[in-house]
Motif scaffolding. Sequence first.
Motif, PDB file in Angstrom:
ATOM      1  N   TRP A 503      26.101 -30.535  23.315  1.00 39.01           N
ATOM      2  CA  TRP A 503      25.089 -30.833  24.322  1.00 39.01           C
ATOM      3  C   TRP A 503      24.636 -29.554  25.004  1.00 39.01           C
ATOM      4  N   THR A 504      23.452 -29.628  25.597  1.00 38.21           N
ATOM      5  CA  THR A 504      22.913 -28.543  26.418  1.00 38.21           C
ATOM      6  C   THR A 504      22.247 -29.171  27.644  1.00 38.21           C
ATOM      7  N   ALA A 505      22.484 -28.580  28.813  1.00 35.37           N
ATOM      8  CA  ALA A 505      21.876 -29.059  30.057  1.00 35.37           C
ATOM      9  C   ALA A 505      20.844 -28.046  30.534  1.00 35.37           C
ATOM     10  N   ILE A 506      19.649 -28.534  30.853  1.00 27.97           N
ATOM     11  CA  ILE A 506      18.580 -27.670  31.354  1.00 27.97           C
ATOM     12  C   ILE A 506      18.058 -28.226  32.674  1.00 27.97           C
ATOM     13  N   ARG A 507      17.467 -27.352  33.481  1.00 30.39           N
ATOM     14  CA  ARG A 507      16.818 -27.773  34.725  1.00 30.39           C
ATOM     15  C   ARG A 507      15.441 -27.119  34.827  1.00 30.39           C
ATOM     16  N   PHE A 508      14.487 -27.885  35.373  1.00 29.98           N
ATOM     17  CA  PHE A 508      13.158 -27.329  35.620  1.00 29.98           C
ATOM     18  C   PHE A 508      12.495 -28.084  36.760  1.00 29.98           C
ATOM     19  N   ARG A 509      11.453 -27.481  37.302  1.00 31.28           N
ATOM     20  CA  ARG A 509      10.667 -28.094  38.366  1.00 31.28           C
ATOM     21  C   ARG A 509       9.333 -28.538  37.782  1.00 31.28           C
ATOM     22  N   ALA A 510       8.960 -29.788  38.005  1.00 30.64           N
ATOM     23  CA  ALA A 510       7.738 -30.359  37.428  1.00 30.64           C
ATOM     24  C   ALA A 510       6.520 -29.965  38.255  1.00 30.64           C
ATOM     25  N   ASP A 511       6.189 -28.670  38.217  1.00 30.44           N
ATOM     26  CA  ASP A 511       5.103 -28.140  39.049  1.00 30.44           C
ATOM     27  C   ASP A 511       3.822 -27.898  38.262  1.00 30.44           C
ATOM     28  N   ASN A 512       3.668 -28.585  37.121  1.00 28.96           N
ATOM     29  CA  ASN A 512       2.489 -28.403  36.274  1.00 28.96           C
ATOM     30  C   ASN A 512       1.951 -29.775  35.874  1.00 28.96           C
ATOM     31  N   PRO A 513       0.864 -30.233  36.511  1.00 30.67           N
ATOM     32  CA  PRO A 513       0.361 -31.576  36.214  1.00 30.67           C
ATOM     33  C   PRO A 513      -0.209 -31.679  34.807  1.00 30.67           C
ATOM     34  N   GLY A 514      -0.010 -32.836  34.189  1.00 34.02           N
ATOM     35  CA  GLY A 514      -0.540 -33.059  32.842  1.00 34.02           C
ATOM     36  C   GLY A 514       0.408 -33.891  32.013  1.00 34.02           C
ATOM     37  N   VAL A 515       0.267 -33.791  30.702  1.00 34.11           N
ATOM     38  CA  VAL A 515       1.157 -34.459  29.752  1.00 34.11           C
ATOM     39  C   VAL A 515       1.782 -33.382  28.884  1.00 34.11           C
ATOM     40  N   TRP A 516       3.114 -33.375  28.814  1.00 30.14           N
ATOM     41  CA  TRP A 516       3.821 -32.263  28.186  1.00 30.14           C
ATOM     42  C   TRP A 516       4.824 -32.755  27.158  1.00 30.14           C
ATOM     43  N   PHE A 517       4.703 -32.208  25.974  1.00 29.06           N
ATOM     44  CA  PHE A 517       5.483 -32.591  24.806  1.00 29.06           C
ATOM     45  C   PHE A 517       6.891 -31.997  24.887  1.00 29.06           C
ATOM     46  N   LEU A 518       7.889 -32.786  24.509  1.00 33.41           N
ATOM     47  CA  LEU A 518       9.256 -32.307  24.312  1.00 33.41           C
ATOM     48  C   LEU A 518       9.651 -32.711  22.898  1.00 33.41           C
ATOM     49  N   HIS A 519      10.031 -31.727  22.066  1.00 29.34           N
ATOM     50  CA  HIS A 519      10.318 -32.074  20.673  1.00 29.34           C
ATOM     51  C   HIS A 519      11.233 -31.050  20.022  1.00 29.34           C
ATOM     52  N   CYS A 520      11.897 -31.491  18.960  1.00 25.21           N
ATOM     53  CA  CYS A 520      12.672 -30.582  18.132  1.00 25.21           C
ATOM     54  C   CYS A 520      11.702 -29.668  17.407  1.00 25.21           C
ATOM     55  N   HIS A 521      11.991 -28.358  17.393  1.00 25.09           N
ATOM     56  CA  HIS A 521      11.075 -27.411  16.751  1.00 25.09           C
ATOM     57  C   HIS A 521      11.389 -27.185  15.278  1.00 25.09           C
ATOM     58  N   LEU A 522      12.306 -27.980  14.722  1.00 26.40           N
ATOM     59  CA  LEU A 522      12.405 -28.078  13.273  1.00 26.40           C
ATOM     60  C   LEU A 522      11.291 -29.027  12.837  1.00 26.40           C
ATOM     61  N   GLU A 523      10.340 -28.524  12.077  1.00 28.25           N
ATOM     62  CA  GLU A 523       9.137 -29.311  11.783  1.00 28.25           C
ATOM     63  C   GLU A 523       9.467 -30.614  11.075  1.00 28.25           C
ATOM     64  N   VAL A 524      10.513 -30.606  10.257  1.00 27.34           N
ATOM     65  CA  VAL A 524      10.887 -31.835   9.560  1.00 27.34           C
ATOM     66  C   VAL A 524      11.294 -32.910  10.568  1.00 27.34           C
ATOM     67  N   HIS A 525      11.986 -32.538  11.627  1.00 30.64           N
ATOM     68  CA  HIS A 525      12.417 -33.525  12.620  1.00 30.64           C
ATOM     69  C   HIS A 525      11.257 -33.993  13.498  1.00 30.64           C
TER      70      HIS A 525
END
Length: 556
Positions: A503-525
């Motif tokens: 596992w990996t834990a990340i933190r960020f602040r949602a200070d950018n309005p819009g729609v934002w993609f989260l995805h595996c950067h292995l193109e097959v996945h």
Amino acid sequence: MEYYRARTLMLLVIFIFPALIECKVRLYHFRVVLKNTTKLCSTKSIVTINGKFPGPTLHVREGDNVNVRLTNHVQYNVTVHWHGVRQLRTGWADGPAYITQCPIQPGHSYLYNFTVTGQRGTLLWHAHISWLRATLHGAIVIFPKKGVPYPFPKPDKEKIIILGDWWKADVEAVVKQAIQTGLAPNISDAHTVNGQTGAVPGCPSPGFTLHVESGKTYLLRIINAALNDELFFKIAGHNITVVEVDSGYTKPFSTDTIFIGPGQTTNALLTTGKSVGKYLIAVSPFMDTVVAVDNVTAIAFLRYKGTLAFSQPVLTTTPAINATPVAENFKDNLRSLNSKKYPANVPLTVDHSLYFTIGVGIDPCATCTNGSKPVGAVNNVSFIMPTTPLLQAHYYNISGVFTEDFPAKPLIPFNYTGNNTAINLQTTNGTRTYRLAFNSTVQLVLQGTTIIAPESHPFHLHGFNFFVVGKGLGNFDPDNDPKKFNLADPVERNTISVPTAGWTAIRFRADNPGVWFLHCHLEVHTTWGLKMAFVVDNGNGPNESLLPPPSDLPKC
């Protein structure tokens, strides 16, 4: 009246003109064209920008406005993503097809218009539709503002090194066949350094040469533009000092091996203090599980000025393909610079505590070879690509395109990294998003699973940098693991490799309005559905709100 006019003009000169001088508009014209290219002793036609592979480099300064006019002259629909650029309020320029825009159709063009704010370092651009990024990619070099020095010794020269992969077959045909059959796509035939494979069995090739002079310091801007492989990078006889990853400065550390996942960048200082000669550069894959991978090592050379023409190279050994300790040790050494000028603003409180399982399942497929197909899933949800871009649906309040009910945690908990041979492999499917209020803080634990096969997943979040506050093997322990989080100087990234069965834990602040993609950067996945999206609301007033869409936004 004349006094007020003169005073206004004077204020314009004092305040506006220097800003125009400092922050330029950088204009680029990207023409998507086919180019016949020979590698591995065979020739094929590839999709390129301006006939170049890798494509042209964007050179900009922090604060610059960037305008890229992309004109599509090939038979495929195309988009380009500026990987790691924050796109503050300019989600229309982010690029992922059907997430923020319709694709640019053959014969059409689109102006990508964005400003580079609060970022400097190395990033990359690449196509973000189907598998076109195999050959549609290039570097983004962001210099600090004029007069602002690097927070490390100034290099004598800078060199861009782009790592990639190469198929002898047409890559679009490879992915099309995989989708039709429901089988895993064929792996690539070689890895590349700046577009060149170097010598491979059965096919001689000179490979890329990095020309250097003795007694100099070089800033290497290293980019992994490969589709499906995490990579090791090593120069025989030389250590390098890492000073930045993903456009964020780090505390310097010396290493002989870099670990770099698809979409990640690493800046490192190389001091040429060795004897004149030729030194092997080796780029080899990392895979610490049973998944098939292209195991061909790309060969390049570092060559000192004055080296004789036929000098024998100094060789090196590459890490074992399953060298997990090498990969994890590299990640362990990464820390934010966290200086007064470049602080690590880690969110210390959390509004949204999310727990996402990531892995692969099996769904029925009546038309597939085995009656089933592999699918990627986050919290057992395999993402279905919409036909109306999510950002347009969000902006214009179009119903029926997506829902906002993406689960914050697995609906059915289980032993995620245990023996799951008896578990139901089928996923749920949908275009589901998770909604965030503007400026809310997020902790996201990405939990790998052992369903089908455990695997290292490089995850990329659009629109944000995030802080990597913790990682571990096995299942995340919500009671004890957070006690060990690094909230002082965690590395800041836009793409992070989640360890195999960990596992990996990340933190960020949602200070950018819009729609934002989260995805595996292995193109097959990504193709299989290992992705989701966040909807971030507007804040207060125009400066915290998504800008209106441009007039030339492509239509589907």
